[in-house]
Design a protein around this motif. Sequence first.
Motif, PDB file in Angstrom:
ATOM      1  N   HIS A 113       0.842  -1.197   0.000  1.00 14.18           N
ATOM      2  CA  HIS A 113       0.000   0.000   0.000  1.00 14.18           C
ATOM      3  C   HIS A 113       0.877   1.248   0.000  1.00 14.18           C
ATOM      4  O   HIS A 113       2.009   1.235   0.507  1.00 14.18           O
TER       5      HIS A 113
ATOM      6  N   TYR B 145       1.861   7.475 -10.757  1.00 16.43           N
ATOM      7  CA  TYR B 145       0.758   8.076 -10.033  1.00 16.43           C
ATOM      8  C   TYR B 145       0.894   9.601 -10.011  1.00 16.43           C
ATOM      9  O   TYR B 145       2.007  10.138  -9.890  1.00 16.43           O
TER      10      TYR B 145
ATOM     11  N   ALA C  17      -6.970  13.012  -4.410  1.00 12.25           N
ATOM     12  CA  ALA C  17      -6.990  11.623  -4.877  1.00 12.25           C
ATOM     13  C   ALA C  17      -5.692  11.300  -5.604  1.00 12.25           C
ATOM     14  O   ALA C  17      -4.914  12.186  -5.961  1.00 12.25           O
ATOM     15  N   LEU C  18      -5.494  10.017  -5.804  1.00  6.24           N
ATOM     16  CA  LEU C  18      -4.323   9.545  -6.532  1.00  6.24           C
ATOM     17  C   LEU C  18      -4.787   8.993  -7.875  1.00  6.24           C
ATOM     18  O   LEU C  18      -5.625   8.092  -7.933  1.00  6.24           O
ATOM     19  N   GLU C  19      -4.262   9.571  -8.948  1.00 14.55           N
ATOM     20  CA  GLU C  19      -4.653   9.162 -10.293  1.00 14.55           C
ATOM     21  C   GLU C  19      -3.560   8.305 -10.918  1.00 14.55           C
ATOM     22  O   GLU C  19      -2.370   8.623 -10.810  1.00 14.55           O
TER      23      GLU C  19
ATOM     24  N   LEU D 148      -4.347   9.980   2.197  1.00 11.11           N
ATOM     25  CA  LEU D 148      -4.962   8.830   1.523  1.00 11.11           C
ATOM     26  C   LEU D 148      -4.118   7.582   1.698  1.00 11.11           C
ATOM     27  O   LEU D 148      -2.949   7.646   2.075  1.00 11.11           O
ATOM     28  N   ASP D 149      -4.741   6.465   1.411  1.00 12.33           N
ATOM     29  CA  ASP D 149      -4.101   5.148   1.441  1.00 12.33           C
ATOM     30  C   ASP D 149      -4.535   4.423   0.171  1.00 12.33           C
ATOM     31  O   ASP D 149      -5.726   4.336  -0.117  1.00 12.33           O
ATOM     32  N   PHE D 150      -3.553   3.918  -0.584  1.00 15.66           N
ATOM     33  CA  PHE D 150      -3.853   3.388  -1.916  1.00 15.66           C
ATOM     34  C   PHE D 150      -3.149   2.050  -2.107  1.00 15.66           C
ATOM     35  O   PHE D 150      -1.966   1.903  -1.768  1.00 15.66           O
ATOM     36  N   GLU D 151      -3.848   1.063  -2.653  1.00 18.34           N
ATOM     37  CA  GLU D 151      -3.244  -0.249  -2.888  1.00 18.34           C
ATOM     38  C   GLU D 151      -2.401  -0.236  -4.155  1.00 18.34           C
ATOM     39  O   GLU D 151      -2.834   0.254  -5.200  1.00 18.34           O
TER      40      GLU D 151
ATOM     41  N   GLU E 136       0.501  -2.480  -6.825  1.00 21.34           N
ATOM     42  CA  GLU E 136       0.337  -3.539  -7.822  1.00 21.34           C
ATOM     43  C   GLU E 136       1.271  -4.734  -7.612  1.00 21.34           C
ATOM     44  O   GLU E 136       1.450  -5.539  -8.505  1.00 21.34           O
TER      45      GLU E 136
ATOM     46  N   TYR F 210      -0.722  12.870  -7.839  1.00 21.84           N
ATOM     47  CA  TYR F 210      -1.508  13.222  -6.651  1.00 21.84           C
ATOM     48  C   TYR F 210      -2.073  14.624  -6.819  1.00 21.84           C
ATOM     49  O   TYR F 210      -1.329  15.587  -7.029  1.00 21.84           O
TER      50      TYR F 210
END
Length: 434
Positions: A102, A164, A170-172, A117-120, A122, A166
């Motif tokens: 993450h 990514y 949000a993270l795009e 934010l926290d983002f998963e 790959e 930011y």
Amino acid sequence: MSVGMRKMWLSAACAAGMLLLSGCSDTLSLPDPTSLIRPPRLPADKEALKSVIDRQLPVGATEVRTRDSEDTSAIHYSDLDGDGVREAIVFYKPADSTENLHLMILQEQEGTWVKMLDFEGEGQVLDKLEFVDISGDGYVDILAGFGVDGEDAANGAGNLLMVYSYTGQALEILGNKLAYADFALVDLNGAGREELAIINLKPNIGTDIRVYQYQDKNFQEIASLDLPNKTVTGYYHVTSGKISADQNGLVLDIMIGSSTYTQIITMKNGVLESVIDETTAFKDGMLKSEDVNGDGIIEIGTLKTPDGWSYFQNSEDIPMLTVYSQWDGKKGLTPIQEQYRDAGGRFVLPPFPEELLGKVTLNTVSIVDKYLQFVRIDNREWIEEVRFFTPAQWQNEPESKGWIKLYSASSQVIAYRVNPEGDLAASKTGIPTN
């Protein structure tokens, strides 16, 4: 030996070289390996951030670093959204080992840190991490390379690059996912904007290089090159930057079994080309291409059999010299620096002065791991020597005799000294010897 361990060896060798230049005798000993794993004391602001991160991590989760040994921090800072306030970027591994890593982003607000934010991600391994504006929109992007463990890690199979952006809320994810063995950022076409170079290994075929620019919300390929070589097994270092005063390039340090070689890739009129062949920078050892003399140009390392040693049949009996060269603008390399690097990574001697380039060899009385004496080729005058002592022997060789400790362990002390009347004497170089 894994790629990670090889990188650790190279980093240790470089550190030893910097210590040597300090000229302080006892401080020249390399640190005990256990000292490197003690958690360092952090400044107050970093302690505060670390405390916030620890509270925000899920139960059982742990921060992770990239497996690049040169990137020693688990916390990275960058102003990602261009508002003048820095963000902290942390990757962590959940307690469940089957989950992907993450990415957590925190922002400094009114003297404290707040999780945004926290983002998963790959993958389950953080292979490589870069912060750069690859999209060209004026904001810093996160280039996160996710990898795998095991045998595939050596050749980069299974690595996946995610980019990514930011926005503050949000993270795009920018563009498509890109499989890679390694990647680099470099302005190959001279347009003033870095391109993304993706390097991949095609087993039993060779190397595939593709260069991308981000446009129309995706990564568009602008050039490609295949380097055929069925024996390539991986890449132990990839770098990019100036390869001459006015030319940028991509530099690949490539493994072929137990040997290695280096290739330089440039772009001319929109077409990629290799400017040196495989034999030009072939070596039986791992030397990382880098700017070793601080002139801003990447040098290529090769190993050189010392003058007078060509009749030795066993290569392990030959103490090889290391030569760093720059691309000559045609199809060859021009030597600019020469030095001795211990094959075991225990020490690095300072480069020979420019006036001695190509003029130094080792006396054939030298024995690897016992005694090394460096002499001028023309008059055989000794310049410096390295001796391998037992601890008991070292007690009888005080540093007042000119010895400088390079390395010490429970069973061995390695030290060197210069000829007080020779070319490296303090009176001639201005560099203290103890």
